[in-house]
Design a protein around this motif. Structure first.
Motif, PDB file in Angstrom:
ATOM      1  N   ALA A   1     -66.861  48.967 -49.046  1.00  0.00           N
ATOM      2  CA  ALA A   1     -68.247  49.362 -49.132  1.00  0.00           C
ATOM      3  C   ALA A   1     -69.042  49.206 -50.550  1.00  0.00           C
ATOM      4  CB  ALA A   1     -68.204  51.234 -48.990  1.00  0.00           C
ATOM      5  N   SER A   2     -70.054  49.147 -50.083  1.00  0.00           N
ATOM      6  CA  SER A   2     -71.008  48.396 -51.705  1.00  0.00           C
ATOM      7  C   SER A   2     -72.679  49.366 -51.234  1.00  0.00           C
ATOM      8  CB  SER A   2     -71.298  46.535 -51.655  1.00  0.00           C
ATOM      9  OG  SER A   2     -72.179  46.831 -50.575  1.00  0.00           O
ATOM     10  N   SER A   3     -72.769  49.127 -52.464  1.00  0.00           N
ATOM     11  CA  SER A   3     -74.125  49.703 -52.563  1.00  0.00           C
ATOM     12  C   SER A   3     -75.462  48.386 -52.078  1.00  0.00           C
ATOM     13  CB  SER A   3     -74.634  50.986 -53.866  1.00  0.00           C
ATOM     14  OG  SER A   3     -74.358  50.083 -54.766  1.00  0.00           O
ATOM     15  N   VAL A   4     -76.375  49.102 -51.859  1.00  0.00           N
ATOM     16  CA  VAL A   4     -77.836  48.505 -52.389  1.00  0.00           C
ATOM     17  C   VAL A   4     -78.818  48.573 -52.717  1.00  0.00           C
ATOM     18  CG1 VAL A   4     -79.519  46.012 -51.212  1.00  0.00           C
ATOM     19  CG2 VAL A   4     -76.709  46.553 -50.237  1.00  0.00           C
ATOM     20  N   THR A   5     -79.268  48.704 -54.185  1.00  0.00           N
ATOM     21  CA  THR A   5     -80.400  49.112 -54.944  1.00  0.00           C
ATOM     22  C   THR A   5     -81.737  48.359 -54.152  1.00  0.00           C
ATOM     23  OG1 THR A   5     -79.238  50.106 -56.469  1.00  0.00           O
ATOM     24  CG2 THR A   5     -81.284  50.162 -56.968  1.00  0.00           C
ATOM     25  N   LEU A   6     -82.550  48.738 -53.420  1.00  0.00           N
ATOM     26  CA  LEU A   6     -84.154  48.685 -53.406  1.00  0.00           C
ATOM     27  C   LEU A   6     -84.897  48.623 -54.061  1.00  0.00           C
ATOM     28  CD1 LEU A   6     -85.585  46.457 -51.290  1.00  0.00           C
ATOM     29  CD2 LEU A   6     -85.862  49.493 -50.144  1.00  0.00           C
ATOM     30  N   VAL A   7     -85.480  48.752 -55.505  1.00  0.00           N
ATOM     31  CA  VAL A   7     -87.120  48.640 -55.655  1.00  0.00           C
ATOM     32  C   VAL A   7     -87.577  48.067 -55.227  1.00  0.00           C
ATOM     33  CG1 VAL A   7     -87.307  48.483 -58.338  1.00  0.00           C
ATOM     34  CG2 VAL A   7     -84.893  48.590 -58.093  1.00  0.00           C
ATOM     35  N   CYS A   8     -88.879  49.125 -54.920  1.00  0.00           N
ATOM     36  CA  CYS A   8     -89.894  48.332 -54.133  1.00  0.00           C
ATOM     37  C   CYS A   8     -91.657  48.683 -55.325  1.00  0.00           C
ATOM     38  CB  CYS A   8     -90.872  48.581 -53.119  1.00  0.00           C
ATOM     39  SG  CYS A   8     -89.944  48.786 -51.391  1.00  0.00           S
ATOM     40  N   VAL A   9     -92.265  47.450 -56.075  1.00  0.00           N
ATOM     41  CA  VAL A   9     -93.515  47.880 -56.749  1.00  0.00           C
ATOM     42  C   VAL A   9     -94.680  48.015 -56.087  1.00  0.00           C
ATOM     43  CG1 VAL A   9     -94.391  47.258 -58.978  1.00  0.00           C
ATOM     44  CG2 VAL A   9     -92.066  46.902 -58.560  1.00  0.00           C
ATOM     45  N   SER A  10     -95.659  48.769 -55.565  1.00  0.00           N
ATOM     46  CA  SER A  10     -96.404  48.154 -54.902  1.00  0.00           C
ATOM     47  C   SER A  10     -97.833  48.931 -55.525  1.00  0.00           C
ATOM     48  CB  SER A  10     -96.197  49.087 -53.919  1.00  0.00           C
ATOM     49  OG  SER A  10     -96.290  50.583 -53.949  1.00  0.00           O
TER      50      SER A  10
ATOM     51  N   VAL B   1     -90.348  42.772 -53.804  1.00  0.00           N
ATOM     52  CA  VAL B   1     -89.502  44.057 -53.370  1.00  0.00           C
ATOM     53  C   VAL B   1     -88.399  43.212 -54.485  1.00  0.00           C
ATOM     54  CG1 VAL B   1     -88.073  44.376 -51.476  1.00  0.00           C
ATOM     55  CG2 VAL B   1     -90.385  44.759 -51.191  1.00  0.00           C
ATOM     56  N   PHE B   2     -87.169  43.954 -54.689  1.00  0.00           N
ATOM     57  CA  PHE B   2     -85.590  44.091 -55.135  1.00  0.00           C
ATOM     58  C   PHE B   2     -85.036  44.586 -54.910  1.00  0.00           C
ATOM     59  CE2 PHE B   2     -89.376  43.757 -58.358  1.00  0.00           C
ATOM     60  CZ  PHE B   2     -89.863  42.672 -58.942  1.00  0.00           C
ATOM     61  N   HIS B   3     -83.879  43.702 -54.655  1.00  0.00           N
ATOM     62  CA  HIS B   3     -82.251  44.088 -54.288  1.00  0.00           C
ATOM     63  C   HIS B   3     -81.344  43.508 -54.992  1.00  0.00           C
ATOM     64  CE1 HIS B   3     -84.269  42.760 -49.633  1.00  0.00           C
ATOM     65  NE2 HIS B   3     -84.123  43.760 -49.708  1.00  0.00           N
ATOM     66  N   GLY B   4     -80.843  44.512 -55.500  1.00  0.00           N
ATOM     67  CA  GLY B   4     -80.012  44.733 -56.343  1.00  0.00           C
ATOM     68  C   GLY B   4     -77.999  44.912 -55.326  1.00  0.00           C
ATOM     69  N   VAL B   5     -76.990  44.336 -55.508  1.00  0.00           N
ATOM     70  CA  VAL B   5     -76.022  44.978 -54.932  1.00  0.00           C
ATOM     71  C   VAL B   5     -74.788  44.759 -55.264  1.00  0.00           C
ATOM     72  CG1 VAL B   5     -74.282  44.020 -52.861  1.00  0.00           C
ATOM     73  CG2 VAL B   5     -77.103  43.033 -53.327  1.00  0.00           C
ATOM     74  N   SER B   6     -74.045  45.704 -55.516  1.00  0.00           N
ATOM     75  CA  SER B   6     -73.004  45.487 -56.323  1.00  0.00           C
ATOM     76  C   SER B   6     -71.723  45.948 -55.852  1.00  0.00           C
ATOM     77  CB  SER B   6     -72.744  47.427 -56.689  1.00  0.00           C
ATOM     78  OG  SER B   6     -72.176  47.940 -56.183  1.00  0.00           O
ATOM     79  N   PRO B   7     -71.091  45.085 -56.312  1.00  0.00           N
ATOM     80  CA  PRO B   7     -69.422  44.664 -55.213  1.00  0.00           C
ATOM     81  C   PRO B   7     -69.105  45.772 -54.850  1.00  0.00           C
ATOM     82  CG  PRO B   7     -68.992  43.818 -58.148  1.00  0.00           C
ATOM     83  CD  PRO B   7     -70.593  45.017 -57.848  1.00  0.00           C
ATOM     84  N   HIS B   8     -67.955  45.038 -53.951  1.00  0.00           N
ATOM     85  CA  HIS B   8     -67.279  46.170 -52.939  1.00  0.00           C
ATOM     86  C   HIS B   8     -66.060  46.915 -53.525  1.00  0.00           C
ATOM     87  CE1 HIS B   8     -69.238  43.950 -49.795  1.00  0.00           C
ATOM     88  NE2 HIS B   8     -68.374  44.261 -48.966  1.00  0.00           N
ATOM     89  N   THR B   9     -66.606  48.100 -52.678  1.00  0.00           N
ATOM     90  CA  THR B   9     -65.651  48.622 -53.250  1.00  0.00           C
ATOM     91  C   THR B   9     -64.048  49.226 -52.550  1.00  0.00           C
ATOM     92  OG1 THR B   9     -67.507  50.498 -54.466  1.00  0.00           O
ATOM     93  CG2 THR B   9     -65.193  51.365 -53.978  1.00  0.00           C
ATOM     94  N   CYS B  10     -63.024  49.065 -53.054  1.00  0.00           N
ATOM     95  CA  CYS B  10     -61.755  49.344 -52.056  1.00  0.00           C
ATOM     96  C   CYS B  10     -61.565  48.011 -50.792  1.00  0.00           C
ATOM     97  CB  CYS B  10     -61.663  50.478 -51.356  1.00  0.00           C
ATOM     98  SG  CYS B  10     -61.096  51.842 -52.542  1.00  0.00           S
ATOM     99  N   GLY B  11     -62.789  47.517 -50.912  1.00  0.00           N
ATOM    100  CA  GLY B  11     -63.516  46.403 -49.919  1.00  0.00           C
ATOM    101  C   GLY B  11     -63.754  46.910 -48.656  1.00  0.00           C
TER     102      GLY B  11
END
Length: 306
Positions: A227-236, A215-225
């Motif tokens: 919200a931010s997005s979190v990308t979840l990549v799962c390899v199974s 499992v890998f988490h990718g976090v982008s910087p906050h937008t306008c202070g």
């Protein structure tokens, strides 16, 4: 090797709705230094005369990196892309430099749209069997960039088996942070998510809950202070030699957002409660020919065999 009697050529300028420079044509004056380098590559490249080729490849690389006006179009007109593909397949002393140049060219849509016909897609994929970490990094960066906003190249790369190769590199490179990050970004871009390098995505390994899962988490910087997005990549691993890659993107709202809205969070349940109000908005949407697509776009995932 230039055309001294031709005063003007044309370049594409940026349109506000485009991710790359693609739109109106504007006149520009050819760069003679670049023209000479391109001409030399065209002549010397067929025999891969390495010592003589290196300075000319560097000249092209500098012009592309500095985004000199008209440089991408001069590269296209020169016809050197098949020679770059040949250099990648040759695996000689110039292969890393060539991969670095191709990675820079991949940022220019006017150039990379010709990668398929020039043999650069298959050449880059062949490089992914290398053990040279630097070469792998630039080859994967090229794949990530060319698939950033080109559905045609995404489909071509998927059909040619890019995902199994990327997953294999990802799983065997736990201590190679830069290589791991570029692999994850390439997988996201192949899914059509369009993860820009400028977004500053920060990746980290997560905790897997199932055997054989990474499992890998990718976090982008906050937008306008807020919200931010979190990308979840799962390899199974679902069977020996068979892997599924699932990519989902969630929205994470900051405490300031909830304070501003009186903590009125929705009652929607999410298995990632630590992410706040995490709403799924896109999942990878490609499957191989032998595995049927699911009915819902929200639950589709990559299925790939290694």
């Amino acid at each position: 090797m230039g055309h001294p009697n031709v005063a003007l050529m044309y370049t594409y300028t940026h349109s506000h709705c485009d991710k790359r420079r693609t739109s109106r044509l504007q006149p520009y004056t050819p760069n003679d230094n670049l023209n000479n380098a391109l001409g030399a590559i065209r002549v010397l490249g067929l025999e891969l005369i390495e010592d003589e080729l290196r300075p000319h490849l560097n000249t092209v690389l500098i012009n592309i990196k500095e985004r000199n006006k008209g440089a991408p179009e001069q590269v296209v007109i020169s016809g050197i892309l098949p020679i770059l593909a040949l250099s990648l397949r040759h695996r000689g002393p110039l292969t890393v430099l060539t991969a670095k140049l191709v990675a820079e060219l991949a940022k220019e849509s006017v150039v990379c749209k010709g990668f398929g016909d020039a043999g650069l897609v298959t050449a880059l994929l062949s490089v992914l069997t290398s053990t040279d970490r630097v070469l792998l990094f630039y080859a994967i960066r090229a794949i990530s960039r060319m698939s950033y906003d080109s559905s045609k190249l995404q489909e071509l790369l998927l059909r040619r088996g890019a995902v199994p190769r990327l997953v294999a590199i990802l799983l065997r490179s736990p201590d190679e942070e830069a290589l791991e990050e570029v692999c994850l970004q390439a997988l996201c871009n192949l899914s059509g998510m369009g993860v820009a390098e400028e977004a500053g995505m920060v990746w980290e390994r997560g905790t897997s809950v199932r055997p054989g899962e990474s499992v890998f988490h990718g976090v982008s910087p906050h937008t306008c202070g807020f919200a931010s997005s979190v990308t979840l990549v799962c390899v199974s691993q679902s069977a020996p030699g068979q892997y599924a890659v699932n990519i989902e993107v969630f929205q994470r709202c900051s405490s300031s957002f909830w304070n501003l809205h009186g903590n009125k969070q929705t009652a929607r349940w999410s298995p990632f409660s630590s992410l706040g109000n995490s709403n799924l908005y896109k999942v990878i949407k490609f499957s191989t020919r032998n595995i049927p697509r699911t009915k819902s776009l929200r639950t589709r995932m990559f299925h790939t065999f290694l």
